[in-house]
Every structure is written in structure tokens, then in C-alpha cells.
Design a protein around this motif. Structure first.
Motif, short mmCIF file in Angstrom:
data_model
loop_
_atom_site.label_atom_id
_atom_site.label_comp_id
_atom_site.label_asym_id
_atom_site.label_seq_id
_atom_site.Cartn_x
_atom_site.Cartn_y
_atom_site.Cartn_z
N ARG A 235 2.20 -7.71 7.78
CA ARG A 235 0.83 -8.24 7.82
C ARG A 235 0.70 -8.86 6.50
NH1 ARG A 235 1.53 -7.22 12.18
NH2 ARG A 235 0.15 -5.94 13.47
N THR B 241 0.83 -1.14 -0.11
CA THR B 241 0.01 0.22 0.06
C THR B 241 0.78 1.34 -0.11
OG1 THR B 241 -1.64 -1.09 1.01
CG2 THR B 241 -1.84 1.32 1.13
N GLN C 282 -2.85 -2.60 5.71
CA GLN C 282 -3.50 -3.75 5.24
C GLN C 282 -4.98 -3.35 5.10
OE1 GLN C 282 -3.61 -6.86 8.15
NE2 GLN C 282 -3.45 -8.42 6.58
N HIS C 283 -5.59 -2.64 6.15
CA HIS C 283 -6.96 -2.14 5.90
C HIS C 283 -7.19 -1.45 4.83
CE1 HIS C 283 -10.69 -1.02 7.66
NE2 HIS C 283 -10.59 0.28 7.03
N PRO D 99 -9.12 -4.24 -2.73
CA PRO D 99 -7.80 -5.08 -3.33
C PRO D 99 -7.86 -4.92 -4.66
CG PRO D 99 -9.63 -6.42 -2.63
CD PRO D 99 -10.09 -5.08 -2.16
N THR E 65 -1.89 -10.31 3.46
CA THR E 65 -3.47 -10.91 2.77
C THR E 65 -3.08 -11.52 1.62
OG1 THR E 65 -4.15 -8.90 3.73
CG2 THR E 65 -5.44 -9.59 1.97
N GLU F 82 -7.37 -4.07 2.09
CA GLU F 82 -8.47 -4.75 1.88
C GLU F 82 -9.83 -4.09 1.57
OE1 GLU F 82 -8.46 -6.85 5.66
OE2 GLU F 82 -6.73 -8.22 4.63
N GLN F 83 -9.77 -2.65 1.76
CA GLN F 83 -10.97 -2.16 1.29
C GLN F 83 -11.25 -2.11 -0.35
OE1 GLN F 83 -13.46 -0.43 3.56
NE2 GLN F 83 -12.10 -1.98 4.72
N TYR G 80 -4.78 -12.72 -1.79
CA TYR G 80 -5.90 -12.05 -2.84
C TYR G 80 -5.82 -12.83 -4.04
CZ TYR G 80 -9.11 -8.99 -5.31
OH TYR G 80 -9.84 -8.73 -6.34
#
Ligand SMILES: [Fe+2]
Ligand SMILES: [Fe+2]
Lengths: 332, 504
Positions: free
Chosen positions: B422, B403, B439-440, B446, B424, B443-444, B426
Motif C-alpha cells: 500500500r 508503520t 496504512q490505516h 501521518p 500513501t 493515515e490517522q 503525504y
């Protein structure tokens, strides 16, 4: 510590930035225009596609039918960057300020014959809405066009159009207070003479090819409108009828058109000489838009002069525009 | 209509309304949706564009006049600065690292803002915000250009300036700022305004500009500090625009509140991650220090932020989601970033160094709970290595956060001895993050962040295929502009020229 360093003579490491050296060599110190304009836009490794149109790139030369090997060829012969642009306009606005004062202090508006004032009201004040459309159109070209030397003058041009709309508004307030602006807007919205132009501008505001918008707005429409309205109707007809006061208050528009058409012509010339394909696209746009806007402007000219004279003035403007196109390498 | 009526005196607000608002009309030949195709898709509901309050009322003639006065003064000063070898007035050449970083990262952001504001100045369906955004667009190109012009003279004498255009697109750390602005520009018009107009200009700008410009003033850099002063009144206008646009969105429809909240959460975190570079500048790169990053944060972050979010509470807006994590990181980030930059100094277009004895005293005093405990030992290790004739380098390439694109070098908010990391998954791929905040954000959206261009992996691909030297050349990373300050050409030249001055 403040030290006296004026006298030291030290050798320079770099004459200029690398991207300018690559373009222009390093024999000459680049101008401030060059430093302020070339290669400022991100070119590579654009991170994300626009969420509004994922098929596009964030800066996307393919939004236009016009193709350039190097968009930075489209330089502005006025060499406007922010500083030179604002200094020029500040000087012009000073002149305009004193023009407004002169007209006011000599009561030129009160002394003007009614038919002249009626033309100013009917023809000039509604044009402020057309300038608003031109402001929006140039903002689009600045936002979505490719390469700073092409897009930068468009934000200046957009703000100029806003400035012109504001000068016209002041003129309206002088000749008829708020009611002048209200009547002009009414005309713009409803009167037969203005509907073709309003419709065409609404159409143009739906076009998303930045170069097409540039050509149709800045070359074709303005190239017909300014010679017709400001050079012929205001500076000749109205002046002959005792309307020099109006001509003084539209001096900015007259000068601005002469100045900015150098830039517009040079952009077109460069695009046209790039390729036969560009040339064909430009000719198609210009040919259709010139015919279209000529007929659109006919009823507008009719607000100031009798029918057959309107025909004559509009076709003169049309010829003049085609001359410019020829000089830029088109239609031959 | 009564022509030649003596005009009434109009008040400023009414006059400005006539000069801008009244210029637009409601289209009847074409549908508004055709003219403004992008105004709906983010879900922001606007019922009445005329409710927009103009944040400033500047007609074009006044704009030209004020701005030209500022331009005249600005160029007079930087001309004199260039003519008089003003660059030799900086405290010492270490200072230049700060402005190299600025030119490589922030000036391209000014340019991106210019283009972004032109786009939203066209896409909004109300003339009030259109004109306000267009004015910010033209201001932003001013900022980009005046910065390039100010740096142009430094470029004549020092390394690390000349390739800023290529470096903007290719260097690993410039992609931190690039991805931030690309992220905003590739968002819709309303999110762009929250990202740049509100979060960046209103919430964070003081944390960027005040430190930079006072840093310049303290360290004898007349060119940069003149730019700062000259841009101040523009910034004031931009801040009022940022605040107006958030209030406008919140007041138009209650459904807008959760969307705006989500954007505030995202852009506050994105902005704070970007500002970690400023933190390193303040705590490490200024030979004469203005204040610590912690002190700046307390004033411009905490005090201003609290007042702002108290004010916004009446709309139901809460302080940004990861505020506490930012607060916990303030005493750490500058040290972590600077240690990172120092160990990867072979791949930067600026110099870095280990703190001197007096730097260390200052850092101890400003960061009593963290510096000595966690970071001094690492600096001492680097210093010892140098003293033994070695060099503290890490030729392993950092793992970048998907990010924010900074190396994953930050620690856990509640445990400064643990590196935070972190992951994730996907669509079958693993993505890495420096923090919960990043990370947040991923994830909103991706599908957006998987597109990020990460400079490190690109080095492993065609045509470079892991060739470090080729990669450095491709990114215009020249050895003379990189590495330890003590052995740099910049230092040697600066000292030679200064000596020449004092013996003349
Ligand atoms: Fe700016
Ligand atoms: Fe991150």
C-alpha cells in the motif's frame, strides 16, 4: 535430556557485553549492578517526538539545565538494581514489622505521655502527605531524567517515599485510629503551621526540570526535614520524654535517610565536578531552596518545640545541609 | 480527637484506601492543570478520579516482601544454571536464535515500559492510577534486568548476544519492537495505557509469554523459563491494571468510547504485527515445539479475545477493526517472516536455517491448507540451492513498512499469491505499507509516522552512503553471529562441548 555438565571446563568467548567492555574493559567480570544499569535506555534513532511536547525528544537530556557529557557517570554508590533494592527493603520491613509488634505487645503507645503523643500526631502524621509529594517528584525524575543509572534509583526512591507514607499512616492508626489520619489531613490542608510546606510542595510539583526536582526534593527538603524531625525531634526530644515507642516506629525513616543521602550526595558531587556551569546552577538551586525550606520548616518544628528551640534546630539542620553541599564540592 | 483509642479492625479495601488514596490532596495553591499538564490533550474526559477501582491492593511492605522472595529464588536458580554450564542442556544451539531475538527486541521493550509507566504514574491526576502505574514501572525494570542477567551467561559462550544495546538502536529488525514502544511512549498517558496496559499486557501478552516460556521449558533453557515463572505474578497484576484502566475510561464519559475504540484498533494491529516475530519463533526456531502459532492464536487470541470483546460490548466497544485480516494471516505469517529472515540472514544477529525433513512434516500437519501449497516450494528451492553449493540470499534490501517497520513481505488477506503493498502520499512524499492495517494507522496520524526512523534508508545517507560493510559494522552485525546455522561457530562449539561432556 538432563546431562551432567558440571564438570566440563570450557573456555568463554566473551567476558561481558560489548557496551560494558567499552566502559569498563574486560579484565573484570562486570557486576550484576553494571549489567542491570548501563546503557539500557535507548540512545539513538528515537522514532517519534512526544505528542505531548513535540519540541522534546523521547528521552531528552536537555530537559535539565544540568549538562553531563555522560549521564552514566551518575552511578549509585549503593549499587541498587531491582534485586539488591528489594532484598534490602524486605529485610528492613521485617525489622519494622517486629518493631510494630513490640510496640503493640508492650502497649508502648498507651503508656506514652500525652504531650509526646500530641507531637507524634501533630508533627508526624501530616508528613505522610509530604511523602506523597516526594513520591510524585521522584516518579517524575525517573520518567523524564536521562540515563538509567540516574533514573533507576529514583523509582526506588519514589516507592520508598510511598512506603514511608504508609508507615506513618500505620502509626496514625495506632495512636488515634482513622480520626488521627483525618485530623492530620485537616492540619495539612488548613493549619497555619503546614501551609508554607504544602504550598512549596505544590510549587515543586509544577517544576519540570528533572534534576532541579531531584535537588530540591531529595537534597534540600529531605536534607533539612529528616535531620530535623527524625534525628532531632523524634530520636532526641521525644525519646527523652518517654517516646521511644515512636522512635522505634520511625526507625525505617532514620536509616533510610542515612542510606539514601550517600547516593544523593554522590550524584551532586559528580554533577558539580563536571563543569563550572553545573556548579553554578546547583549552587543557585540549593542556596535559594535551602533558605526557602528552612523558613518553611520553622513553623513545623514549632509544633514540637518552643519557638527559640525551633529556631535553633532548624538552623542546625541548615548548617548540616550546607556542610554536605561543601563536601560535594559546592560553595567553595 | 481521641488519642489512644483502640483501633477498629479495618477491612483490606478501607485500609488500602487510607494507605494510598488518602495520601493525595486537592491542590489549592496551584492549579491542577499546572501539576498535570498532559492529562487533557488526548480528549479523554475524567469526571471523578476516585471512581478508579484499585486493581490490586499491595502496600509497599507487602510488595517488598513478596518480590524479595521471588528474587531470591530466581537468582539462586540462574546462579546454579551458570555454575553448572546449564547452557549445554538446551536441545541444540538452534534454540538460541529465539532468545537472541528476545534479548535484542523484547528486553528493551520491558525497559521502555518501565520508563513509560513512570511517566504516566506521574501524569495521571488521580492517586489510584498513579500508584498502580508506579508499581508496574518498578516491575518492568525488574523484567528488563532479570532478562539481561539470564542472558549474560549465554553471552559468555555464544555469538549474537553481546551487542544487544547497540543493536537495539541500529538493527533493521529490532526497530520493529523499538518503534512499537516508542510509539506508545510518545503518545499521551491514556493512549499509553491502552497500548501497553491493555492491548499488550491484556490482549497479547499470553501470546508472547506463554509460547516463549513454555518454549524455554521444552528446550531445556532453565534460565529463561525461570524468568517466565518469576514474572508470572507480576504479569497477573499488570493484566488487571490493563483491564481496569480501559473500564475506567469507558465508564467516565461516553465521549471516551470512540477515542478508546480508535486506540484499540490501532494497538491491536500494531501488537499483532510485532507478534509475527513470535509466530516465526514458535513455528521455526524451537527444536522441540510447544504448539503451532495457529494453535496458540486459537487459544490465546480467539478464545480469550472473544470473551473479552463480548464483555466490552456492553460499553459499545467493537472487536478491533482489522481482526479479520489478522485471522486470515495466521496460517501464513510465520512462514513469510521466516523465509524473509532466512534470505536476509547475512544481516541478522542470529542464525537461521531451512526446515529439516521432520520440521517439514510437522509444518505440513499444522498448516494443512497453506504450508505445502505456498511455502514448501520456496523452502525446497532454498534447500536445492544449498545442495548445489549455492546459498539462498537476497542482498537487495527489503522495503520496510513505514508503520510496523517489518519488510513488506506479507500477502493480500484474500490472495496468498499476491504480495500486499500500500502507498500513501503525504506532503509530496510517498510512504509504503505492508497492509491495510498499517496504512490505516499511518493515515490517522501521518505527522507522527513520517518521523519514523527507517534503518534501510539511513544506510543510504551520510556517513554510510550505501556502504554495506560499514553499515554492518555500525549496527554490530558480525558475520560470526549471522547466516546459516549449519556452518556456525555456535553449532560447532555446542556440539564439541556436548561431546566433551559425554566422553568425560
Ligand atoms: Fe514486563
Ligand atoms: Fe506494516
Amino acid at each position: 535430556m538432563q546431562i551432567d555438565v558440571q564438570t566440563v571446563n570450557i573456555e568463554q568467548k566473551n567476558q561481558t557485553f560489548s557496551h560494558l567492555k567499552k566502559r569498563f574493559g574486560d579484565k573484570k567480570i562486570p557486576s550484576r549492578y553494571q549489567e542491570a544499569s548501563y546503557d539500557l535506555q535507548a540512545e539513538e534513532n528515537l522514532h517519534y517526538r512526544p505528542t505531548w511536547a513535540p519540541e522534546q525528544e523521547l528521552y531528552d537530556p536537555n530537559l535539565s539545565k544540568i549538562r553531563m557529557n555522560d549521564w552514566y557517570d551518575l552511578k549509585d554508590p549503593r549499587q541498587f538494581y531491582y534485586s539488591t533494592y528489594t532484598l534490602n527493603r524486605a529485610k528492613q520491613q521485617e525489622t519494622m514489622e517486629s518493631n510494630f509488634k513490640t510496640v503493640e505487645s508492650l502497649n508502648l503507645i498507651e503508656g506514652m505521655p500525652d504531650p509526646v503523643l500530641a507531637v507524634a500526631q501533630d508533627l508526624l502524621i501530616p508528613l505522610r502527605h509530604a511523602n506523597y509529594a516526594a513520591n510524585m517528584n521522584n516518579t517524575l525524575v525517573c520518567g523524564y531524567g536521562y540515563g538509567t543509572v540516574f533514573t533507576q534509583p529514583c523509582v526506588y526512591h519514589a516507592m520508598d517515599n510511598l512506603g514511608i507514607a504508609q508507615y506513618l499512616s500505620r502509626l496514625g492508626l495506632m495512636i488515634g485510629d482513622v480520626e488521627s489520619l483525618e485530623a492530620a489531613k485537616q492540619d495539612w490542608m488548613d493549619s497555619d503551621a503546614w501551609q508554607p510546606l504544602r504550598r512549596s510542595l505544590e510549587d515543586l510539583m509544577c517544576v519540570r526540570d528533572p534534576v532541579e526536582v531531584f535537588i530540591k526534593q531529595n537534597f534540600v527538603l529531605d536534607g533539612l526535614l529528616y535531620p530535623l524531625v527524625y534525628q532531632r525531634i523524634v530520636d532526641q526530644n521525644l525519646v527523652e520524654q518517654g517516646g521511644s515507642g515512636i522512635s522505634i516506629l520511625t526507625q525505617f525513616m532514620t536509616n533510610w535517610y542515612l542510606e539514601s543521602k550517600r547516593w544523593v550526595d554522590s550524584v551532586i558531587k559528580t554533577m558539580a565536578s563536571e563543569s563550572a556551569e553545573n556548579k553554578a546552577v546547583l549552587e543557585e538551586w540549593i542556596d535559594s531552596a535551602a533558605n526557602h525550606f528552612t523558613s518553611v520548616l520553622l513553623p513545623v518544628a514549632g509544633l514540637a518545640v518552643a519557638g527559640n528551640q525551633a529556631d535553633e534546630l532548624v538552623s542546625e539542620a541548615h548548617d548540616e545541609l550546607l556542610q554536605r553541599a561543601k563536601k560535594a564540592g559546592l560553595f567553595k | 480527637m481521641d488519642i489512644k483509642k483502640t483501633p477498629k479492625k479495618l477491612n483490606v479495601k478501607e485500609k488500602y484506601r487510607l494507605m494510598t488514596r488518602d495520601l493525595a490532596w486537592e491542590p489549592s495553591y496551584r492549579d491542577e492543570k499546572e501539576i498535570y499538564p498532559y492529562v487533557d490533550y488526548e480528549g479523554i474526559k475524567v469526571h471523578d478520579w476516585s471512581k478508579w477501582e484499585d486493581p490490586f491492593r499491595l502496600t509497599m511492605d507487602a510488595y517488598w516482601k513478596y518480590q524479595a522472595e521471588k528474587e531470591r529464588k530466581y537468582y539462586a536458580i540462574i546462579d546454579a544454571h551458570a555454575q553448572n554450564n546449564g547452557h549445554l542442556n538446551v536441545t541444540d544451539a538452534r534454540y538460541l536464535t529465539a532468545i537472541k531475538l528476545f534479548l535484542q527486541s523484547i528486553s528493551p521493550g520491558e525497559y521502555a515500559s518501565h520508563r513509560g509507566f513512570a511517566r504516566v504514574g506521574r501524569e495521571f491526576a488521580g492517586v489510584g492510577p498513579q500508584v498502580a502505574c508506579q508499581m508496574q514501572s518498578i516491575d518492568e525494570i525488574r523484567h528488563a534486568q532479570t532478562q539481561v542477567h539470564a542472558m549474560s551467561n549465554y553471552n559468555k559462550f555464544y555469538n549474537g548476544f553481546k551487542d544487544f544495546a547497540n543493536q537495539r538502536d541500529r538493527i533493521w529488525y529490532t526497530s520493529v519492537a523499538r518503534s512499537f514502544f516508542d510509539d506508545a511512549m510518545s503518545a499521551g498517558p491514556f493512549e499509553f495505557l491502552i497500548a501497553i496496559g491493555f492491548s499488550f499486557e491484556y490482549v497479547l501478552t499470553n501470546l508472547l509469554f506463554v509460547p516463549f516460556m513454555s518454549g524455554a521449558a521444552y528446550n531445556g533453557d532453565m534460565a529463561t523459563c525461570t524468568f517466565g515463572f518469576s514474572a508470572q505474578s507480576d504479569e497477573a497484576r499488570h493484566m488487571t491494571l490493563g483491564l481496569e484502566c480501559i473500564k475506567f475510561m469507558l465508564e467516565q464519559d461516553p465521549d471516551n468510547i470512540p477515542i478508546v475504540q480508535k486506540w484499540i484498533d490501532k494497538w491491536f494491529w500494531r501488537g499483532c504485527r510485532l507478534l509475527t516475530l513470535v509466530a516465526a519463533m514458535m513455528d521455526y526456531m524451537l527444536p522441540k515445539r510447544v504448539m503451532s502459532w495457529r494453535e496458540a492464536w486459537n487459544i490465546y487470541g480467539v478464545e480469550n479475545g472473544n470473551a473479552l470483546f463480548r464483555d466490552l460490548a456492553r460499553y459499545g466497544i467493537k472487536p478491533p477493526m482489522h481482526w479479520d485480516d489478522v485471522e486470515k494471516s495466521i496460517d501464513h505469517t510465520s512462514h513469510q517472516i521466516m523465509l524473509g529472515l532466512y534470505q536476509w540472514k547475512f544481516g541478522t544477529a542470529f542464525h537461521s536455517w531451512t526446515p529439516t525433513a521432520s520440521d517439514i512434516e510437522w509444518l505440513k500437519e499444522k498448516y494443512p491448507t497453506t504450508f505445502e501449497k505456498y511455502y514448501l516450494p520456496r523452502w525446497e528451492y532454498a534447500i536445492a540451492q544449498k545442495e548445489n553449493g549455492g546459498e539462498y540470499n537476497n542482498f537487495g534490501l527489503p522495503k520496510l513498512c513505514q508503520t510496523c517497520q517489518l519488510p513488506c513481505l506479507f500477502t493480500e488477506p484474500d490472495d496468498p499469491t499476491q504480495l500486499a503493498h500500500r502507498e500513501t502520499e503525504y506532503e509530496g512524499e510517498k510512504y509504503h505499507f505492508c497492509s491495510d492495517g498499517c496504512q490505516h494507522v499511518f493515515e490517522q496520524e501521518p505527522e507522527k509516522y513520517v518521523q519514523a526512523w527507517l534503518p534501510m534508508p539511513s544506510m543510504m545517507q551520510e556517513p554510510l552512503k550505501g556502504d554495506l560493510a560499514a553499515w554492518m559494522e555500525w549496527a554490530s552485525l558480525e558475520p560470526t553471529a549471522a547466516g546459516e546455522y549449519a556452518s556456525s561457530e555456535d553449532k560447532a562449539n555446542f556440539e564439541k562441548w556436548r561431546k566433551q561432556v559425554s566422553t568425560d
